[in-house]
Design an enzyme around this catalytic site. Structure first.
Site, PDB file in Angstrom:
ATOM      1  N   ASP A  25      49.575  49.513  44.901  1.00 59.82           N
ATOM      2  CA  ASP A  25      50.372  50.353  43.745  1.00 59.82           C
ATOM      3  C   ASP A  25      50.934  51.363  44.418  1.00 59.82           C
ATOM      4  OD1 ASP A  25      46.858  51.101  43.378  1.00 59.82           O
ATOM      5  OD2 ASP A  25      48.029  51.239  45.173  1.00 59.82           O
ATOM      6  N   ASP A  81      45.332  42.342  37.233  1.00 61.28           N
ATOM      7  CA  ASP A  81      44.811  42.993  38.751  1.00 61.28           C
ATOM      8  C   ASP A  81      43.745  43.526  37.442  1.00 61.28           C
ATOM      9  OD1 ASP A  81      46.582  46.214  38.525  1.00 61.28           O
ATOM     10  OD2 ASP A  81      44.393  46.154  39.524  1.00 61.28           O
ATOM     11  N   CYS A 132      30.849  25.148  36.883  1.00 58.72           N
ATOM     12  CA  CYS A 132      32.162  25.912  38.402  1.00 58.72           C
ATOM     13  C   CYS A 132      32.293  24.975  39.590  1.00 58.72           C
ATOM     14  CB  CYS A 132      31.419  26.921  38.848  1.00 58.72           C
ATOM     15  SG  CYS A 132      32.736  28.076  40.267  1.00 58.72           S
ATOM     16  N   CYS A 171      33.061  25.836  42.519  1.00 62.12           N
ATOM     17  CA  CYS A 171      32.991  27.484  43.273  1.00 62.12           C
ATOM     18  C   CYS A 171      32.406  26.935  44.878  1.00 62.12           C
ATOM     19  CB  CYS A 171      33.582  28.951  43.418  1.00 62.12           C
ATOM     20  SG  CYS A 171      31.705  28.861  43.205  1.00 62.12           S
ATOM     21  N   CYS A 229      28.972  27.946  44.235  1.00 60.98           N
ATOM     22  CA  CYS A 229      28.284  27.119  42.594  1.00 60.98           C
ATOM     23  C   CYS A 229      27.736  25.111  43.260  1.00 60.98           C
ATOM     24  CB  CYS A 229      29.483  26.998  41.210  1.00 60.98           C
ATOM     25  SG  CYS A 229      29.641  28.500  40.718  1.00 60.98           S
ATOM     26  N   HIS A 268      32.318  33.353  43.648  1.00 62.04           N
ATOM     27  CA  HIS A 268      32.773  32.511  42.435  1.00 62.04           C
ATOM     28  C   HIS A 268      33.175  33.654  40.979  1.00 62.04           C
ATOM     29  CE1 HIS A 268      31.638  30.878  38.119  1.00 62.04           C
ATOM     30  NE2 HIS A 268      30.672  31.850  37.949  1.00 62.04           N
TER      31      HIS A 268
HETATM   32  N1  LIG Z   1      44.786  51.286  34.332  1.00 62.67           N
HETATM   33  C1  LIG Z   1      45.611  51.069  34.859  1.00 62.67           C
HETATM   34  C2  LIG Z   1      45.563  50.655  36.554  1.00 62.67           C
HETATM   35  C3  LIG Z   1      46.468  51.486  37.765  1.00 62.67           C
HETATM   36  N2  LIG Z   1      46.385  50.184  39.452  1.00 62.67           N
HETATM   37  C4  LIG Z   1      47.780  51.657  37.395  1.00 62.67           C
HETATM   38  C5  LIG Z   1      47.943  52.277  38.650  1.00 62.67           C
HETATM   39  O1  LIG Z   1      47.841  51.808  39.600  1.00 62.67           O
HETATM   40  N3  LIG Z   1      49.337  52.927  38.098  1.00 62.67           N
HETATM   41  N4  LIG Z   1      49.952  53.577  36.559  1.00 62.67           N
HETATM   42  C6  LIG Z   1      48.937  53.114  36.246  1.00 62.67           C
HETATM   43  O2  LIG Z   1      49.183  53.096  34.385  1.00 62.67           O
HETATM   44  C7  LIG Z   1      47.803  52.278  35.675  1.00 62.67           C
HETATM   45  C8  LIG Z   1      47.110  52.169  34.704  1.00 62.67           C
HETATM   46 ZN   LIG Z   2      31.010  29.705  41.352  1.00 56.59          ZN
END
Ligand SMILES: Nc1cc(N)c2c(=O)[nH][nH]c(=O)c2c1
Ligand SMILES: [Zn+2]
Length: 372
Positions: A94, A268, A306, A308, A311, A337
């Site tokens: 990021d 993420d 699961c 993993c 588990c 897990h």
């Molecule tokens: N919820 C969010 C998590 C994030 N890691 C980001 C980001 O890295 N940039 N810009 C973002 O708007 C943003 C929103």
């Molecule tokens: Zn597991």
């Protein structure tokens, strides 16, 4: 020719979901995908081999943290982030904007960039779009994120409008500064807060700048889920179909499913690894707070469904003991897990899209996980 190319494989007949492949310099990623977060060049307590064993295809690292410590020049000297952390699959970084903005009163936003004080030693720094690109170029990530401002929630309309327009200007500066386009992709980030017309404005401005992928930022910032889903669904319609869509900071099972159904390809979130360290597991039967006394003499696996390492080898009672004793292995076993749970969920989602039964899959999953 961009460093990253999205291949649309199939569109789900039941929803807006898509099956795709993301071709990157460090390998091909099957989407929709969840990306484990490795803030400081490590997914906390996991080795690269363990990450591969549970099915991680790509991980995320934080530019702000690595800039602060050990520094991007050191990582460049080490041969880049892949070499430094011995991870040979794709990495997304990021831009640092989000972390810097979350420093609160320690930062000042100007057209140039953001001035802030280090959370480590209070030293003064300024990150600009150009600096964010310089740092990520040194790290050598496959996908770098543009320097943006994630407007807080709630935020008034006038502030959000000015902020998104500055984010657009910052994106152009990032693109102008990005020279290594053959080996690293730059993704733009759509902002606009919880205002549908501003989301449309931001999406049109950001996607007018031709890039290999686009993210939806500014969500999962404390807003109610129904607002997030509504804004997300509205925003996606202004994103190109032939590019990957990345919803930042999202990772609970329901949010992942609702995001995929609305056409999101990448996610993420620190949730699975963070709650693991606090003794909570995501399981096929819903959340299990394994630190609770209920499990003191429960000698069954954490999740019988699961596959993993945790588990297959340990009981809830043992894991509870480790967590209560603050033993590092407890956090490790729950991290293994929880990440496997979400990665397996996304594997099953990809199969459901392939078989045009994603909404049926969601219904079955919700009945078991959320009992609804
Ligand atoms: N919820 C969010 C998590 C994030 N890691 C980001 C980001 O890295 N940039 N810009 C973002 O708007 C943003 C929103
Ligand atoms: Zn597991």
């Amino acid at each position: 020719m961009y460093a990253v190319r999205y291949e649309l494989i199939k569109e789900c007949k039941q929803s807006g979901a898509r099956l795709g492949r993301l071709h990157t310099p460090h390998g091909i990623i099957e989407t929709p995908i969840f990306m484990p977060v490795g803030t400081q060049a490590t997914v906390k307590s996991m080795t690269p081999e363990e990450l591969k064993e549970i099915g991680s295809q790509i991980i995320l690292s934080n530019t702000y943290h690595l800039y602060m410590r050990p520094g991007h020049e050191l990582i460049k000297k080490a041969g880049g982030l892949h070499e430094f952390m011995q991870w040979d699959k794709p990495i997304l970084t990021d831009s640092g904007g989000f972390q810097v903005f979350s420093l609160g009163p320690l930062r000042k936003i100007t057209e140039e960039g953001v001035e802030f004080r280090s959370h480590l030693d209070g030293s003064r720094h300024t990150i600009t779009p150009e600096k964010a690109v310089e740092i990520q170029t040194a790290l050598g990530s496959d996908i770098m994120m543009a320097f943006d401002e994630c407007a807080p929630y709630p935020a008034d309309r006038d502030y959000v409008k000015k902020s998104l327009e500055r984010t657009t200007r910052w994106l152009q500066r990032c693109k102008d500064a990005h020279k290594n386009t053959e080996n690293q992709a730059l993704f733009g980030i759509v902002q606009g807060g919880m205002y549908k017309d501003l989301r449309e404005q931001s999406a049109r401005e950001i996607t007018a700048i031709d890039l290999p992928g686009y993210a939806i930022g500014g969500l999962s910032v404390g807003e109610p889920k129904d607002i997030m889903y509504d804004i997300l669904g509205h925003t996606v319609q202004f994103l190109p179909e032939d590019k990957p869509r990345y919803l930042m900071g999202v990772g609970s099972p329901d949010d992942l499913l609702e995001g995929v159904i609305r056409g999101v390809d990448m996610f993420d979130c620190v949730l699975p690894t963070r709650i693991a360290r606090n003794g909570t597991a995501m399981t096929s039967q819903g959340k299990v707070v394994v630190r609770n006394a209920t499990y003191a003499e429960d000698f069954s696996p954490l999740d019988p469904e699961c596959d993993c390492y945790t588990c297959r080898n340990y009981t809830k009672a043992y894991i509870r003991h480790l967590i209560k004793a603050n033993e590092i292995l407890g956090a490790r076993l729950l991290t293994i897990h929880n990440l496997r749970f979400l990665l397996k969920l996304m594997e099953n989602v990809r199969i459901a899209i392939h078989e045009d039964r994603l909404l049926d899959f969601k219904e079955e999953f919700f009945k078991k996980y959320y009992k609804k």
